[in-house]
Design a protein around this motif. Sequence first.
Motif, mmCIF file in Angstrom:
data_model
loop_
_atom_site.group_PDB
_atom_site.id
_atom_site.type_symbol
_atom_site.label_atom_id
_atom_site.label_comp_id
_atom_site.label_asym_id
_atom_site.label_seq_id
_atom_site.Cartn_x
_atom_site.Cartn_y
_atom_site.Cartn_z
ATOM 1 N N SER A 90 -7.083 9.005 1.893
ATOM 2 C CA SER A 90 -5.841 9.236 1.154
ATOM 3 C C SER A 90 -5.332 7.937 0.526
ATOM 4 N N ALA A 91 -5.522 6.810 1.189
ATOM 5 C CA ALA A 91 -5.110 5.534 0.605
ATOM 6 C C ALA A 91 -5.946 5.217 -0.633
ATOM 7 N N LEU A 94 -4.643 7.390 -3.396
ATOM 8 C CA LEU A 94 -3.339 6.923 -3.835
ATOM 9 C C LEU A 94 -3.469 5.663 -4.692
ATOM 10 N N ASP A 95 -4.441 4.817 -4.381
ATOM 11 C CA ASP A 95 -4.659 3.618 -5.193
ATOM 12 C C ASP A 95 -5.151 3.968 -6.589
ATOM 13 N N ASP A 117 8.344 9.938 5.380
ATOM 14 C CA ASP A 117 7.135 9.883 4.551
ATOM 15 C C ASP A 117 6.801 8.445 4.185
ATOM 16 N N LEU A 118 7.806 7.678 3.845
ATOM 17 C CA LEU A 118 7.580 6.278 3.497
ATOM 18 C C LEU A 118 7.220 5.455 4.725
ATOM 19 N N LEU A 121 3.520 5.430 5.286
ATOM 20 C CA LEU A 121 2.817 4.519 4.378
ATOM 21 C C LEU A 121 2.960 3.070 4.802
ATOM 22 N N THR A 122 4.152 2.686 5.219
ATOM 23 C CA THR A 122 4.340 1.287 5.619
ATOM 24 C C THR A 122 3.671 0.986 6.948
ATOM 25 N N ASP A 125 -0.020 0.259 5.832
ATOM 26 C CA ASP A 125 -0.158 -1.015 5.124
ATOM 27 C C ASP A 125 1.225 -1.635 5.008
ATOM 28 N N ILE A 128 2.698 -2.833 1.513
ATOM 29 C CA ILE A 128 2.680 -1.903 0.382
ATOM 30 C C ILE A 128 4.012 -1.897 -0.371
#
Length: 155
Positions: A90-91, A94-95, A117-118, A121-122, A125, A128
């Motif tokens: 997924s990363a 997303l990139d 959700d955020l 992600l954090t 990474d 990010i």
Amino acid sequence: MKTPFKLDAHPRRPHPPLSSPPAGYFDQLSLRVMARLPHADVPEPAAGWRWLALLSPALRTGLASVAVLGGFAVSFFLSGPQPTSPAVASAAYLDAVSHTELIGYLLTSGARVETSDLAVLTDADPCIAKEFLAATDAELTEALDAQPSEDHMYL
């Protein structure tokens, strides 16, 4: 009208006395019957597989089980590389999305992005957020003050 038939009304015919069978007749009967049956020609096993016929049935069954399980293990290991984990895949996807499309998606009214959700992600990474969250202290304070708070303990 017919008269009913009754077996007891008819006399039996006299049977001659039966003689006894010869000695050993029933002992040899099964051998005589088997000798009269046609014999199927049993093919000779191939030269490379004769050793298998010499093994006991239990050993042959065990050997077959090992062959099947070994074939399964070999096919499992030769089936190819393991798929990548969902977080890495997924990363990578997303990139591939441009930042303008991503920001446009997040700013639409239909997209409901929550802080949880955020946070995911954090966690994956930590660096990010450096690219798109460049805010001053005044902007952060203003954004936090604009959030509705029902509990006055957090103020």
